[in-house]
Design an enzyme around this catalytic site. Sequence first.
Site, mmCIF file in Angstrom:
data_model
loop_
_atom_site.group_PDB
_atom_site.id
_atom_site.type_symbol
_atom_site.label_atom_id
_atom_site.label_comp_id
_atom_site.label_asym_id
_atom_site.label_seq_id
_atom_site.Cartn_x
_atom_site.Cartn_y
_atom_site.Cartn_z
ATOM 1 N N PHE A 106 0.869 -1.197 0.000
ATOM 2 C CA PHE A 106 0.000 0.000 0.000
ATOM 3 C C PHE A 106 0.896 1.234 0.000
ATOM 4 O O PHE A 106 1.709 1.433 0.905
ATOM 5 C CB PHE A 106 -0.929 0.066 1.222
ATOM 6 N N ASP A 157 9.371 3.145 1.898
ATOM 7 C CA ASP A 157 8.175 3.930 2.202
ATOM 8 C C ASP A 157 7.918 3.795 3.702
ATOM 9 O O ASP A 157 7.334 2.817 4.164
ATOM 10 C CB ASP A 157 6.981 3.431 1.388
ATOM 11 N N LYS A 200 2.592 11.368 6.983
ATOM 12 C CA LYS A 200 1.810 11.147 8.199
ATOM 13 C C LYS A 200 2.380 11.871 9.438
ATOM 14 O O LYS A 200 2.170 13.059 9.578
ATOM 15 C CB LYS A 200 1.623 9.646 8.433
HETATM 16 C C1 LIG Z 1 -0.827 6.253 4.263
HETATM 17 C C2 LIG Z 1 0.267 5.740 3.431
HETATM 18 C C3 LIG Z 1 0.601 6.346 2.193
HETATM 19 C C4 LIG Z 1 -0.220 7.452 1.590
HETATM 20 O O1 LIG Z 1 -0.281 8.605 2.345
HETATM 21 P P1 LIG Z 1 -1.451 9.678 2.060
HETATM 22 O O2 LIG Z 1 -1.040 10.854 2.904
HETATM 23 O O3 LIG Z 1 -2.721 9.051 2.486
HETATM 24 O O4 LIG Z 1 -1.405 9.965 0.607
HETATM 25 C C5 LIG Z 1 1.697 5.870 1.524
HETATM 26 N N1 LIG Z 1 2.416 4.843 1.995
HETATM 27 C C6 LIG Z 1 2.126 4.219 3.157
HETATM 28 C C7 LIG Z 1 2.980 3.095 3.625
HETATM 29 C C8 LIG Z 1 1.030 4.639 3.909
HETATM 30 O O5 LIG Z 1 0.711 4.000 5.040
#
Ligand SMILES: *Cc1c(COP(=O)(O)O)cnc(C)c1O
Length: 412
Positions: free
Chosen positions: A145, A232, A261
Amino acid sequence: MKNTNYTAIELMNMENEYGAHNYHPLPVVLDRGEGVFVWDVNGKKYYDFLAAYSAVNQGHCHPKIVDALIEQSKRLALTSRAFFNSKLGPYEKFITEYFGFDMMLPMNTGAEAVETALKLARKWAYEKKGVEKDQAHILVCNDNFHGRTTTIVSFSVDPVATEHYGPFTPGFTVVPYNDVEALEKELTANPNIAGFLVEPIQGEAGVNVPDDGYLKAAYEVCKKHHVLFIADEVQTGIARTGKLLACQYDDVQPDVLILGKALSGGAYPVSAVLANKDIMEVFQPGQHGSTYGGNPVAAEVAIAALQVVEEEKLAEKSYELGLYFREEMEKICERSPIAEKVRGKGLMNALIIDNSDHKNLAWDVCVKLGENGLLAKPTHTNIIRFAPPLVITKEQLGDCIKIIEKTLRSFE
Ligand SMILES: *Cc1c(COP(=O)(O)O)cnc(C)c1O
């Protein structure tokens, strides 16, 4: 005590009537937050065990972060990058030193930062690695994700995230997660690979923790094949898993680091991509950007949010409390017929529910947890993620474990 002029039912109906139905929220209408707690419109208090998908690691409305937001908003909020601003440089210096990289590129949301990393890897492949035009390839993991843009969902394997969104962006190959051999096989077969994009722990997939040493081994095969290792850490980063970065469990410093985040502690959308100069220098003026990226408010908020993590030793706290949480949850799993197992690192954990008799059990457990004063949300029908703000105390966490135990018992 009512905090708005609308009832909870009216507020939910308004969202349902006027808002697109792209989420399925639990029936709780939140109105206020502080630290580990949120309150609904009726004044009922809850422990927040989602923490906005780990954006609120520092706790709701952290005074230091809120002050940074207010002060800078009053002074100068947005100039665009057409001009220099007095906060961006100090922020860039601060964050690169904090995470040990030469340079950063500021964006707003996690998905934008992932997009930035993908563009960076492709450009690097053409300009530094010598991959032929339009041949660059990026490896991603099964059950990944990384956000919701068209390109990012192009390599999702989740049918809910992809159905009817095609045609998709080419140039991505999915490899199994936690499988270095499969990764190496792809790397050997294809000389045009620019990068390997990976979550150190897969959050949305249900807190999938890879084997110890996986990240290190994956990093090393990437090095061997001259491929960028792109982590990520939008969800795992910034102390969530008990280290500042989850990659640090394997002593890996990624080539490209993606943060979002908790980079703002929930106060503002702030994301970033970090890399060393030999990689980041492929971006030249006009080739990538964002109107809001690197604005002075974001800069001040992010500095404050990262300072809080250090000052309040949130990584250390998350590590210790995570051990305690899993130990207690394991005891519950041993005797509960519906709690199968708990897994995670630091305060990023998931409880696996045995839903073989009752498909919606995890959802029902979450509704009941809410009634008992703790908010959590199921992912993939039978997994409940437990990720409270890292400012939670051991005593509060003990209280929460009791709520979880009591709730599970009511279904047995
Ligand atoms: C939440 C998340 C994203 C996307 O972030 P948004 O601010 O919602 O676009 C990307 N990678 C990971 C691992 C995430 O948990």
